[in-house]
Design an enzyme around this catalytic site. Structure first.
Site, short mmCIF file in Angstrom:
data_model
loop_
_atom_site.label_atom_id
_atom_site.label_comp_id
_atom_site.label_asym_id
_atom_site.label_seq_id
_atom_site.Cartn_x
_atom_site.Cartn_y
_atom_site.Cartn_z
N SER A 206 0.93 -1.15 0.09
CA SER A 206 0.06 -0.04 0.11
C SER A 206 0.80 1.29 -0.01
O SER A 206 1.93 1.19 0.28
CB SER A 206 -0.96 -0.02 1.38
OG SER A 206 0.10 0.15 2.41
N GLY A 256 -9.37 -5.22 3.96
CA GLY A 256 -9.44 -6.20 2.80
C GLY A 256 -9.37 -5.75 1.33
O GLY A 256 -9.10 -6.71 0.44
N ALA A 257 -9.12 -4.56 1.34
CA ALA A 257 -9.05 -3.88 -0.14
C ALA A 257 -7.83 -4.35 -0.86
O ALA A 257 -7.63 -4.84 -2.03
CB ALA A 257 -8.97 -2.48 0.05
N GLY A 258 -6.68 -4.35 -0.11
CA GLY A 258 -5.43 -4.64 -0.59
C GLY A 258 -5.51 -6.25 -0.79
O GLY A 258 -5.00 -6.81 -2.05
N ASP A 259 -5.85 -7.13 -0.03
CA ASP A 259 -6.10 -8.64 -0.27
C ASP A 259 -6.96 -9.05 -1.29
O ASP A 259 -6.68 -9.66 -2.41
CB ASP A 259 -6.86 -9.39 1.08
CG ASP A 259 -6.38 -9.13 2.32
OD1 ASP A 259 -4.79 -8.90 2.22
OD2 ASP A 259 -6.96 -9.05 3.35
N ASN A 283 -7.86 -3.30 -9.22
CA ASN A 283 -8.74 -2.08 -8.72
C ASN A 283 -10.38 -2.28 -8.63
O ASN A 283 -10.85 -1.72 -7.87
CB ASN A 283 -8.46 -0.97 -9.75
CG ASN A 283 -7.03 -0.29 -9.62
OD1 ASN A 283 -6.41 -0.45 -8.53
ND2 ASN A 283 -6.68 0.47 -10.66
N1 LIG Z 1 -12.09 4.27 -1.59
C1 LIG Z 1 -11.81 3.72 -2.63
N2 LIG Z 1 -12.32 3.68 -3.96
C2 LIG Z 1 -11.99 3.07 -5.02
N3 LIG Z 1 -10.96 1.96 -4.83
C3 LIG Z 1 -10.53 1.77 -3.59
C4 LIG Z 1 -10.74 2.25 -2.61
N4 LIG Z 1 -9.89 1.99 -1.54
C5 LIG Z 1 -9.39 0.98 -2.15
N5 LIG Z 1 -9.47 0.82 -3.33
C6 LIG Z 1 -8.98 -0.14 -4.30
O1 LIG Z 1 -8.24 -1.29 -3.37
C7 LIG Z 1 -7.00 -1.21 -3.68
C8 LIG Z 1 -6.23 -1.44 -2.51
O2 LIG Z 1 -6.51 -0.35 -1.55
P1 LIG Z 1 -5.63 0.16 -0.67
O3 LIG Z 1 -4.44 0.84 -1.42
O4 LIG Z 1 -6.23 0.94 0.45
O5 LIG Z 1 -4.79 -1.11 0.04
P2 LIG Z 1 -4.59 -1.38 1.66
O6 LIG Z 1 -3.98 -0.10 2.44
O7 LIG Z 1 -3.51 -2.53 1.42
O8 LIG Z 1 -6.04 -1.77 1.92
P3 LIG Z 1 -6.22 -2.89 3.62
O9 LIG Z 1 -5.06 -2.94 4.23
O10 LIG Z 1 -7.27 -2.17 4.12
O11 LIG Z 1 -6.58 -4.37 2.97
C9 LIG Z 1 -6.51 0.26 -4.53
O12 LIG Z 1 -5.52 0.09 -5.23
C10 LIG Z 1 -8.00 0.46 -5.11
O13 LIG Z 1 -7.94 -0.23 -6.51
O1 LIG Z 2 -8.63 -8.84 7.96
C1 LIG Z 2 -7.70 -8.04 7.74
C2 LIG Z 2 -7.17 -7.92 6.30
O2 LIG Z 2 -6.65 -9.29 5.91
C3 LIG Z 2 -6.13 -6.98 6.25
O3 LIG Z 2 -5.46 -7.19 4.75
C4 LIG Z 2 -5.25 -7.02 7.13
O4 LIG Z 2 -4.24 -6.01 7.01
C5 LIG Z 2 -5.75 -6.98 8.68
O5 LIG Z 2 -4.70 -7.30 9.34
C6 LIG Z 2 -6.88 -7.93 8.67
O6 LIG Z 2 -7.24 -7.91 10.13
#
Ligand SMILES: Nc1ncnc2c1ncn2[C@@H]1O[C@H](COP(=O)(O)OP(=O)(O)OP(=O)(O)O)[C@@H](O)[C@H]1O
Ligand SMILES: O[C@H]1[C@H](O)[C@@H](O)[C@H](O)[C@@H](O)[C@H]1O
Length: 373
Positions: A206, A256-259, A283
């Site tokens: 991220s 879970g956005a990143g996952d 995305n």
């Molecule tokens: N508010 C949003 N609107 C649209 N797309 C989003 C948004 N937030 C996240 N995304 C999508 O999800 C992807 C991953 O989000 P982010 O960069 O926040 O990951 P992260 O911080 O690893 O997430 P997490 O740790 O909460 O799982 C982004 O690259 C984007 O494509």
């Molecule tokens: O369920 C969530 C999810 O898997 C995220 O990716 C992680 O950053 C958190 O630690 C976890 O609690």
């Protein structure tokens, strides 16, 4: 897509023999997530990369692409009876609790790149050891630990078993405060994982994690993807980079956005897309994840539309994108068209209320999970 000798962006990957054409290995645990706002519990949900990743791979992989999850939980695991995405059994650790996190959200509107929650690891299950992995070759692997469970030796074993390994940086650079479990990051370069990077295909971080990864150094070893929340993502490889546009979303829970992104991206590769095109699918599912609390439910009509688009747009899957020696990074000429079609499909999510499921709306009664994959 045949490898192009002229393209510096192509990269060689190890190739164990005999891997099932498109079988994947997902390594990372399920967890319990407690969401807090203003000191109050506002949600208790299934979490962990195993849950979010399975959900998207189930939804978006080509029909012939199977996958296996190696995850650990304790006897207190509260979602064993839930339907997908927790239906893949986890290895049971009788002596340890299920990993759990408290995610504290501030009421202040966060900027696109600001940390949107403070995470605390409350319990940690056992790590995943190399011997916990099935002893057979896989087409690809996803190293998606959330609580330090993917040990360096486990990642090394994954690299040996899988033709291409995709890694979430959060599996490598999280450190946990000894007293309160607060999550902080350490520089990747100072960890035992750093020497493995050149045998990894993709490393996703991220924008908060990116400074700890050191994008300029890491991109010389593997393709680095930096996700930028609502701004989409960027890919950096040795010799090139690309920005990939986001999809609109009304964020209700960023967990879970990143996952979900990483699984969508992997599914895109499985469909035969270039990395920059596959990032659109990342995305897409990242945006879908933030639109619901916990593990999202996808409307069947939306998924049908996405599959139709991919069948139409993807190149034949005999291409060596994920199951062969080379990746193609550049955006294709149909990149913008693919974005527009997926944006259209995303609207179907709101066509009618999604079918009721048990996901993400509370902790379910505990049942004993069974064996691994
Ligand atoms: N508010 C949003 N609107 C649209 N797309 C989003 C948004 N937030 C996240 N995304 C999508 O999800 C992807 C991953 O989000 P982010 O960069 O926040 O990951 P992260 O911080 O690893 O997430 P997490 O740790 O909460 O799982 C982004 O690259 C984007 O494509
Ligand atoms: O369920 C969530 C999810 O898997 C995220 O990716 C992680 O950053 C958190 O630690 C976890 O609690």
């Amino acid at each position: 897509m045949p490898p192009d000798d002229d393209e510096a962006e192509d990269q060689q990957q190890p190739q164990p023999k005999g891997a099932h054409a498109l079988e994947g290995l997902v390594v990372g645990s399920y967890c319990h997530d407690v969401l807090l706002r203003g000191g109050r519990v506002v949600g208790e949900t299934l979490g962990g990369a195993a849950a979010f990743v399975s959900n998207v791979l189930d939804a978006a992989s080509p029909p012939e692409a199977a996958f296996c999850v190696v995850s650990k939980v304790g006897v207190d695991f509260a979602y064993a009876s839930a339907p997908a995405p927790a239906r893949r059994p986890a290895l049971l650790c009788p002596a340890r609790p299920t990993t759990s996190f408290h995610a504290r959200f501030s009421d202040a509107a966060a900027s696109a790149h600001a940390p949107d929650r403070q995470l605390r690891r409350v319990h940690a299950c056992d790590p995943i050891y190399p011997d916990d992995l099935p002893d057979r070759p896989f087409a690809y692997g996803l190293a998606v630990g959330v609580a330090g469970e993917v040990l360096p030796e486990t990642l090394e074993r994954m690299i040996r078993l899988c033709r291409a390994v995709l890694v979430d940086a959060q599996a490598l650079i999280r450190a946990f405060d000894a007293e309160d479990g607060g999550v902080r990051h350490v520089a990747l370069e100072g960890t035992p994982y750093a020497r493995l990077l050149q045998r990894v295909a993709f490393l996703k971080a991220s924008s908060e994690e990116a400074p700890y990864v050191g994008v300029e150094t890491a991109r010389r070893r593997c393709c680095v993807i930096v996700t930028e929340g609502r701004d989409g993502c960027r890919l950096y490889w040795d010799g090139g980079e690309a920005r990939v546009a986001p999809f609109p979303a009304v964020q209700v829970d960023p967990t879970g956005a990143g996952d979900s992104y990483l699984a969508g991206f992997a599914a895109g590769l499985l469909w035969g897309l270039s990395a920059t095109d596959a990032a659109l699918l990342g995305n897409f599912f990242g945006a879908a994840a933030v639109s619901q609390v916990g593990v999202p439910t996808f409307h069947p009509k939306m998924l049908q539309a996405v599959k139709r688009i991919l069948e139409d747009k993807a190149i034949p899957r005999s291409s060596p994108c994920i199951n062969g020696a080379f990746f193609t990074f550049q955006r294709s000429i149909m990149h913008d068209e693919l974005h527009a079609s997926l944006e259209e499909a995303a609207r179907l999510m709101h066509d009618q209320p999604p079918p009721a499921t048990e996901n993400g709306d509370g902790i379910h009664s505990a049942q004993e999970p069974t064996s691994g994959c």
